[in-house]
Every structure is written in C-alpha cells, then in structure tokens.
Design an enzyme around this catalytic site. Sequence first.
Site, PDB file in Angstrom:
ATOM      1  N   SER A 190      54.730  48.727  56.274  1.00 22.86           N
ATOM      2  CA  SER A 190      55.677  49.173  55.269  1.00 22.86           C
ATOM      3  C   SER A 190      54.893  49.996  54.239  1.00 22.86           C
ATOM      4  O   SER A 190      53.865  49.562  53.729  1.00 22.86           O
ATOM      5  CB  SER A 190      56.343  47.943  54.651  1.00 22.86           C
ATOM      6  OG  SER A 190      56.605  48.166  53.307  1.00 22.86           O
ATOM      7  N   ARG A 196      57.949  53.971  39.457  1.00 17.35           N
ATOM      8  CA  ARG A 196      59.260  53.325  39.332  1.00 17.35           C
ATOM      9  C   ARG A 196      59.966  53.611  38.006  1.00 17.35           C
ATOM     10  O   ARG A 196      61.147  53.937  37.997  1.00 17.35           O
ATOM     11  CB  ARG A 196      59.151  51.821  39.576  1.00 17.35           C
ATOM     12  CG  ARG A 196      58.822  51.460  41.021  1.00 17.35           C
ATOM     13  CD  ARG A 196      59.851  52.037  41.988  1.00 17.35           C
ATOM     14  NE  ARG A 196      59.596  51.662  43.368  1.00 17.35           N
ATOM     15  CZ  ARG A 196      58.973  52.428  44.265  1.00 17.35           C
ATOM     16  NH1 ARG A 196      58.530  53.623  43.919  1.00 17.35           N
ATOM     17  NH2 ARG A 196      58.792  52.016  45.492  1.00 17.35           N
ATOM     18  N   ASP A 225      66.822  49.671  53.621  1.00 16.33           N
ATOM     19  CA  ASP A 225      67.341  48.955  52.454  1.00 16.33           C
ATOM     20  C   ASP A 225      68.378  49.759  51.690  1.00 16.33           C
ATOM     21  O   ASP A 225      69.495  49.292  51.455  1.00 16.33           O
ATOM     22  CB  ASP A 225      66.187  48.602  51.494  1.00 16.33           C
ATOM     23  CG  ASP A 225      65.258  47.551  52.075  1.00 16.33           C
ATOM     24  OD1 ASP A 225      65.693  46.804  52.979  1.00 16.33           O
ATOM     25  OD2 ASP A 225      64.093  47.478  51.632  1.00 16.33           O
ATOM     26  N   ASP A 269      59.028  45.800  42.205  1.00 20.65           N
ATOM     27  CA  ASP A 269      59.852  46.966  41.904  1.00 20.65           C
ATOM     28  C   ASP A 269      61.178  46.599  41.237  1.00 20.65           C
ATOM     29  O   ASP A 269      61.672  47.318  40.379  1.00 20.65           O
ATOM     30  CB  ASP A 269      60.112  47.779  43.182  1.00 20.65           C
ATOM     31  CG  ASP A 269      58.848  48.477  43.655  1.00 20.65           C
ATOM     32  OD1 ASP A 269      57.930  48.643  42.826  1.00 20.65           O
ATOM     33  OD2 ASP A 269      58.775  48.858  44.839  1.00 20.65           O
TER      34      ASP A 269
HETATM   35  N1  ARG Z   1      51.770  46.076  45.214  1.00 20.04           N
HETATM   36  C1  ARG Z   1      52.053  47.372  44.709  1.00 20.04           C
HETATM   37  C2  ARG Z   1      52.938  47.314  43.503  1.00 20.04           C
HETATM   38  O1  ARG Z   1      53.627  46.370  43.305  1.00 20.04           O
HETATM   39  C3  ARG Z   1      52.574  48.326  45.753  1.00 20.04           C
HETATM   40  C4  ARG Z   1      53.853  47.936  46.370  1.00 20.04           C
HETATM   41  C5  ARG Z   1      54.288  48.951  47.353  1.00 20.04           C
HETATM   42  N2  ARG Z   1      55.376  48.512  48.145  1.00 20.04           N
HETATM   43  C6  ARG Z   1      56.640  48.642  47.829  1.00 20.04           C
HETATM   44  N3  ARG Z   1      57.532  48.144  48.595  1.00 20.04           N
HETATM   45  N4  ARG Z   1      57.035  49.264  46.767  1.00 20.04           N
HETATM   46  O2  ARG Z   1      52.970  48.215  42.735  1.00 20.04           O
END
Ligand code: ARG
Length: 395
Positions: free
Chosen positions: A172, A94, A14, A123
């Site tokens: 992933s 994040r 990505d 995210d």
């Molecule tokens: N479901 C979790 C969250 O939204 C983990 C997501 C992890 N995957 C990702 N592509 N960031 O915090």
Amino acid sequence: MKQKAILAFSGGLDTSVVVKYLQVEHNMDVITVTVDVGQEDDYQQISKKAKKLGVVKHYNIDAKKEFVTDYIFPSIKANGLYQKKYCLATALARPLIAQKVLQIAKKEKVTALAHGCSGKGNDQVRFDLTMRAGSNLPIIAPIRDLNLDRTTELKFAKKHGIKIDSVAKKFSIDQNLWGRAIEGGVLENPINEPPDDAFIWIKTKNLPNKPAYMKIKFEKGIPVAIDGKSMGPVKLIEYANKKAGSHGVGIVDHIEDRVVGIKSREVYETPAALCLIEAHSDLEKMVHTKHQTKFKSLVDDEWSWLTYSGLWEDPLRKDLDMFIQQTQKAVSGTVVLKLFKGSIRVVGRESKNSLYSHKIATYGKGSKFDQKLAKGFVELWGIQSTEANKLHKKS
Ligand code: ARG
C-alpha cells in the site's frame, strides 16, 4: 433539496466505495476533489473514474508548488522528522488537501465533508482536525464509521458495479513530492527486509562506483540552488530526489508510533528530504550559537510531533513557526554532501554568517583562544558535579 457532500478522491478502492456509499446510503450528491501533491497519478483517468461513479462534479487541483513553499520548506526549516526518522511526507500533505477541499466546499455550498480514511491511521486525525479548524459541517468517514475491511469493501464495490484494478497490489503506497510511504504485504513482519521491488525512486542494485557530490545553497533556511543551478521549488525537490535516489540514498525503515497508539513498521523512500534536512541542520550548527542549537532542537521535535499528530492548525504550531522563522535569518550558505552507495555525508559547508572562527579554533600557532582562561572556567563549570561526587564517595 438534495444534500451535497465533498470528498478528497484518489481513485482507489476506499474513496470509490465512499462515493457510492454517500450516494446510495445517504442519498447525497457527491463532488470529488483530487489534489496533485506530486503523487504522479494519471489525473485524467481519475477524473474519468469519478464521472463513472456518477459524481456531480470533479475537481483536479495542482497544488505542487504550494505544497513545497508552504509545507515542505517550513518543514526543512524545522528539520522536520518524526521520531528522528520520518520526514512527514504524508503528514504535511494531508492538511493541504483538506484545505483545498474546504475551499471548494465553500464555493459549492456543500452540506457535508467526507473522507476515505480508516480508523486505524493518522490521516483521519489530520483530515478531521484540519476540516474542523475551518468548518462546522458534519464529517462523514464511512470506512471508519462502519469499521470496513478490504474484503467487505470489495464486496460492496462488486455489488455496486465499481471497477477496481484487478492486479492485487503487493504494497500500500502513499506518495508525494516529499516521500513515498510503503506499507503492508511482507513488510508487516518487522524482521523482513524490504524487497528491492518495493522501491521505485531509489536504485538498490548496480550502484555507481564513483561518489557524487551535491552542493546545496540555502537562503534564510530555504534551498534555492543545487549544484550551481538555481531552481524553482518543485524542480529543486525533484532534482534532489532523482540525484540522491540514483546513488541509493533515501531509504528509511523504522518502527513508528501512530497517533492512535498502534506501532507500525514503516518504510519510506525520501531521498530529497534526507539530503536537504541533513544539509540544513548542518548549516544551522555553523551559524547558530550553541544555545540556539540546543533550544531549537526541542522546538523542531515539538513541531514535528504536532505536524505528525494532525495538529497543523493548532495555534502552537504557528507559534513555533514564528520562532523558527526568526532563527532562519542567519541560515544562508552552502553545504556539500557526498553521496555514495546509499550513504550521505556532509563533507563541507560555508556561510557568510558563520560563527566558526579559524583564529579561535586552530591548533596551530597564534590562536586567539587563551587556554590559560580555561582552567578557571572548567573549575567553576564542574563545581556542583565535583561536590556531589565527593559526597557520594563518602556515603
Ligand atoms: N506513517 C506515515 C504517516 O502516518 C505514512 C502513512 C502512509 N500511508 C497512508 N495510508 N497514508 O504519515
């Protein structure tokens, strides 16, 4: 002058596509930033990849300690679990990554912020809103904006000579010190049990036949020592992950509601988080009054919900943090966990601030608790319920 964009870069498909896209379609210079929050990547390799893509500058930032002290510790104090299960590992990382990107954006005087999130996940919300809280620069998110899927991305990558590791990945993964999220592949069918090879932190076979104990010492809500050893923040989390994982502890498998409304099946490895939150919330119950315990659990839930939903920078999260901080003054003491073949159980706790009184609680002789007083109390306590039930019987 050429426009300049900054991008949080993981080195994966990505974000590699995004670098090229910004260069080719937007005619921009690109600065990449990789923030180490404990994902155990090869950072030299990532830096090489970035340079190969032709970025004008690449930053690698070790933010592990800050991640623990400023994000994980507050989350322990809040017993941070989304929908009672998810320890918020990705959700906590994040906003920190976005902060780091913003800091460099200022220094480098960039003209745009970019990220590689899709429009389906959480995210994008976390990146956009943290960036918005600190900057008015435009945010470019090509994967989302162009509705790109993996096949299209691979085509784009091929066309522009982007090298992608050819091994098709089974899952992933998003990983940091606080947890490892495993998605995709066979897990997309919620009835499928996660295969053993989905897990790398947690032992799933040939588990020790003898239980182990983990003794966690807290000071004002923060874990400061395990098994009698004082440890710095990063070491402590790593130690707990390793020890609990070796006893099969820390797998979470649940159905999660994403911010954008999608229900997703999520599997996590979070040994340290499970142990520390279990121990912390147990200790809180020993030192808080029942009123504090009841109310704080509402606050904890709200705090977790805000953090999950990308609202780390919302004033409410900070308001709640002030409340939570105040409650942690009493949360000092030690909790003992027993780890055995994938299970954890609190088996002991002590605190100088304990509200547990043996003299009051004992069933033995000489208790300070006067049972005779209870009769009147119970009568008054139930007065409305008793009246209501009488009335319902009549009608
Ligand atoms: N479901 C979790 C969250 O939204 C983990 C997501 C992890 N995957 C990702 N592509 N960031 O915090």
